[in-house]
Design a protein around this motif. Structure first.
Motif, PDB file in Angstrom:
ATOM      1  N   PHE A 112      28.499   0.958  15.946  1.00 60.27           N
ATOM      2  CA  PHE A 112      27.192   1.827  15.840  1.00 60.27           C
ATOM      3  C   PHE A 112      26.918   2.919  15.821  1.00 60.27           C
ATOM      4  CE2 PHE A 112      27.675  -3.335  17.286  1.00 60.27           C
ATOM      5  CZ  PHE A 112      27.980  -3.418  16.194  1.00 60.27           C
ATOM      6  N   GLY A 113      25.768   3.055  15.136  1.00 66.39           N
ATOM      7  CA  GLY A 113      25.017   4.933  15.365  1.00 66.39           C
ATOM      8  C   GLY A 113      24.151   4.955  15.846  1.00 66.39           C
ATOM      9  N   ALA A 114      23.338   5.492  15.898  1.00 68.31           N
ATOM     10  CA  ALA A 114      22.115   5.755  16.974  1.00 68.31           C
ATOM     11  C   ALA A 114      21.128   5.089  16.480  1.00 68.31           C
ATOM     12  CB  ALA A 114      21.387   6.804  17.094  1.00 68.31           C
ATOM     13  N   PRO A 115      20.488   3.696  17.202  1.00 65.78           N
ATOM     14  CA  PRO A 115      19.200   2.449  16.653  1.00 65.78           C
ATOM     15  C   PRO A 115      18.012   3.657  15.697  1.00 65.78           C
ATOM     16  CG  PRO A 115      18.446   3.198  19.078  1.00 65.78           C
ATOM     17  CD  PRO A 115      20.048   4.274  18.743  1.00 65.78           C
ATOM     18  N   VAL A 116      17.581   2.964  14.952  1.00 68.69           N
ATOM     19  CA  VAL A 116      16.441   3.395  13.571  1.00 68.69           C
ATOM     20  C   VAL A 116      15.293   2.454  14.060  1.00 68.69           C
ATOM     21  CG1 VAL A 116      16.120   3.613  11.132  1.00 68.69           C
ATOM     22  CG2 VAL A 116      18.559   4.415  12.498  1.00 68.69           C
ATOM     23  N   LYS A 117      14.613   3.049  13.904  1.00 68.76           N
ATOM     24  CA  LYS A 117      13.341   1.375  14.105  1.00 68.76           C
ATOM     25  C   LYS A 117      13.381   1.395  12.356  1.00 68.76           C
ATOM     26  CE  LYS A 117       8.483   1.414  15.334  1.00 68.76           C
ATOM     27  NZ  LYS A 117       7.274   2.261  16.297  1.00 68.76           N
ATOM     28  N   LEU A 118      12.591   0.009  13.076  1.00 69.53           N
ATOM     29  CA  LEU A 118      12.097  -0.592  11.596  1.00 69.53           C
ATOM     30  C   LEU A 118      10.535  -1.667  11.508  1.00 69.53           C
ATOM     31  CD1 LEU A 118      15.370  -2.851  10.715  1.00 69.53           C
ATOM     32  CD2 LEU A 118      15.068  -0.926   9.701  1.00 69.53           C
ATOM     33  N   GLY A 119      10.592  -1.788  11.914  1.00 73.10           N
ATOM     34  CA  GLY A 119       8.728  -2.103  12.980  1.00 73.10           C
ATOM     35  C   GLY A 119       8.962  -3.188  13.810  1.00 73.10           C
ATOM     36  N   GLY A 120       7.600  -2.863  13.931  1.00 72.97           N
ATOM     37  CA  GLY A 120       7.282  -4.189  15.078  1.00 72.97           C
ATOM     38  C   GLY A 120       6.605  -5.558  14.780  1.00 72.97           C
ATOM     39  N   GLY A 121       6.197  -6.415  15.437  1.00 70.68           N
ATOM     40  CA  GLY A 121       5.892  -8.105  15.204  1.00 70.68           C
ATOM     41  C   GLY A 121       6.855  -8.675  15.114  1.00 70.68           C
ATOM     42  N   TRP A 122       7.912  -8.337  16.066  1.00 70.85           N
ATOM     43  CA  TRP A 122       9.231  -9.230  15.519  1.00 70.85           C
ATOM     44  C   TRP A 122       9.066 -10.465  16.578  1.00 70.85           C
ATOM     45  CZ3 TRP A 122      12.810 -10.153  11.132  1.00 70.85           C
ATOM     46  CH2 TRP A 122      12.658  -8.829  10.444  1.00 70.85           C
ATOM     47  N   ASN A 123       7.896 -10.628  17.743  1.00 70.19           N
ATOM     48  CA  ASN A 123       8.483 -11.111  18.534  1.00 70.19           C
ATOM     49  C   ASN A 123       7.192 -12.092  18.236  1.00 70.19           C
ATOM     50  OD1 ASN A 123       9.283 -10.178  21.010  1.00 70.19           O
ATOM     51  ND2 ASN A 123       8.084  -9.670  21.432  1.00 70.19           N
ATOM     52  N   GLU A 124       6.596 -12.771  17.475  1.00 74.50           N
ATOM     53  CA  GLU A 124       5.954 -13.972  17.222  1.00 74.50           C
ATOM     54  C   GLU A 124       6.882 -14.856  17.084  1.00 74.50           C
ATOM     55  OE1 GLU A 124       3.898 -14.058  13.185  1.00 74.50           O
ATOM     56  OE2 GLU A 124       4.101 -11.696  13.335  1.00 74.50           O
ATOM     57  N   TYR A 125       8.218 -14.420  16.241  1.00 74.24           N
ATOM     58  CA  TYR A 125       9.476 -15.362  15.519  1.00 74.24           C
ATOM     59  C   TYR A 125       9.709 -16.110  16.545  1.00 74.24           C
ATOM     60  CZ  TYR A 125       8.162 -12.622  11.386  1.00 74.24           C
ATOM     61  OH  TYR A 125       7.408 -11.830  10.403  1.00 74.24           O
ATOM     62  N   ARG A 126      10.307 -17.713  16.639  1.00 78.74           N
ATOM     63  CA  ARG A 126      11.246 -18.106  17.565  1.00 78.74           C
ATOM     64  C   ARG A 126      12.686 -18.122  17.049  1.00 78.74           C
ATOM     65  NH1 ARG A 126      13.071 -23.795  17.147  1.00 78.74           N
ATOM     66  NH2 ARG A 126      11.890 -23.916  15.154  1.00 78.74           N
ATOM     67  N   LEU A 127      12.528 -17.746  15.741  1.00 78.86           N
ATOM     68  CA  LEU A 127      14.182 -17.692  15.117  1.00 78.86           C
ATOM     69  C   LEU A 127      13.993 -16.678  14.646  1.00 78.86           C
ATOM     70  CD1 LEU A 127      14.922 -21.323  14.834  1.00 78.86           C
ATOM     71  CD2 LEU A 127      15.704 -19.997  16.912  1.00 78.86           C
ATOM     72  N   VAL A 128      15.190 -16.019  14.304  1.00 84.14           N
ATOM     73  CA  VAL A 128      15.268 -14.636  13.165  1.00 84.14           C
ATOM     74  C   VAL A 128      16.479 -14.874  13.070  1.00 84.14           C
ATOM     75  CG1 VAL A 128      16.236 -12.601  12.840  1.00 84.14           C
ATOM     76  CG2 VAL A 128      13.673 -13.586  14.841  1.00 84.14           C
ATOM     77  N   PHE A 129      16.895 -15.107  11.777  1.00 88.17           N
ATOM     78  CA  PHE A 129      18.416 -15.281  11.442  1.00 88.17           C
ATOM     79  C   PHE A 129      18.874 -15.015   9.702  1.00 88.17           C
ATOM     80  CE2 PHE A 129      15.777 -19.095  10.269  1.00 88.17           C
ATOM     81  CZ  PHE A 129      16.138 -19.629   9.081  1.00 88.17           C
TER      82      PHE A 129
END
Length: 303
Positions: free
Chosen positions: A286-303
């Motif tokens: 993997f390369g260096a991390p690239v920021k996609l955006g915030g607000g993802w803590n509201e989700y119970r599941l991500v798939f």
């Protein structure tokens, strides 16, 4: 007609044939299907044509389930990131139905397209739902598992197989067929309880075989190289890097940036999602991390 187009037609035909008179649900003589028939996920990953997906580098939309049962999806924007989220059409009934699933694992075809989802219900039944609407219970009494994901073809067939870790730390593989039916499980090995996150999708080291990654309790990420042998699907592990405890979720949906290499998504504790672009190299996948955006803590599941 291309092989890819023919495969889609054959898959759809099989699904239609199996549905029969059950209105999209295969009941047979087994347990009743949990309330999944009215649920759907986003199957169209791309808003722009920026590379052909493959079984080794699939391109899937990112689905995110909020705690209230509302499902959102993010498509690939063709620029190396994700689109703004969109809400799937829902009703009170469908939102309540989503709340009844503990784990959801997306599955891809041998051509790298979305195929359907495995869903672990609160009853501990496992439902497989294809994008064409065919729904079936493919497993029962799965309450012993705490991790469930479908990284790709592990050597059993051309289709994506299923991995499950039980609560004693043993990892199991289920060979899956074209319509998601599962063969008897095979033991991969013990000791997987040391990991707090396990995921993967497609090829991560450039050899064309399905690999996975696992983060241990100290925050070190490890790569398990695929062998292509369903009886022994992974070779010995190799260290990727440390410092991964800053993330509370690792998700693999395949090739996000369209370069025909599988990537990794990681959500940090502040709810920001980061993209780790795949390199196709064993030593540094993997390369260096690239920021996609915030607000993802509201989700119970991500798939």
């Amino acid at each position: 007609m291309t092989n890819r187009a023919l495969s889609r037609i054959v898959t759809a035909a099989i699904a239609v044939a199996l549905v029969g008179t059950t209105a999209g649900t295969a009941l047979a003589d087994g347990p009743a299907v949990p309330p999944a028939a009215q649920l759907s996920i986003e199957a169209t990953a791309r808003t722009a044509d920026f590379g052909t997906p493959t079984g080794s580098a699939p391109q899937l939309a990112v689905n995110a389930l909020a705690k209230n049962g509302q499902l959102y999806y993010y498509q690939l924007n063709g620029k190396g990131g994700l689109t703004a989220r969109k809400a799937m059409k829902s009703t009170a009934k469908s939102r309540n139905a989503w709340k009844q699933f503990k784990m959801v694992a997306q599955r891809h075809t041998s051509y790298g397209d979305s195929d359907g989802v495995y869903m672990l219900h609160n009853t501990n039944d496992v439902v497989y739902k294809t994008n064409s609407g065919f729904t079936d219970v493919v497993g029962t009494k799965w309450g012993m598992y705490d991790t469930l994901f479908s990284p790709g073809n592990l050597g059993g067939s051309r289709d994506s197989d299923l991995l499950a870790r039980d609560k004693s730390g043993v990892l199991w593989v289920y060979k899956a067929d074209i319509i998601g039916k599962l063969s008897a499980r095979k033991k991969v090995g013990g000791g997987w309880g040391q990991f707090t996150q396990i995921t993967g999708r497609g090829d991560l080291n450039g050899d064309g075989r399905t690999d996975i990654v696992a983060r241990d309790k100290k925050g070190v990420l490890w790569l398990y190289k695929g062998t292509g042998d369903i009886n022994k699907p992974f070779a010995g592990r190799s260290k990727v890097s440390g410092g991964w405890n800053k993330y509370n979720l690792l998700v693999a949906t395949g090739d996000v940036d369209g370069d025909r290499r599988s990537d990794l998504l990681a959500r940090d504790k502040g709810g920001v999602m980061w993209l780790f672009k795949g390199t196709g190299k064993q030593a540094a996948p993997f390369g260096a991390p690239v920021k996609l955006g915030g607000g993802w803590n509201e989700y119970r599941l991500v798939f």
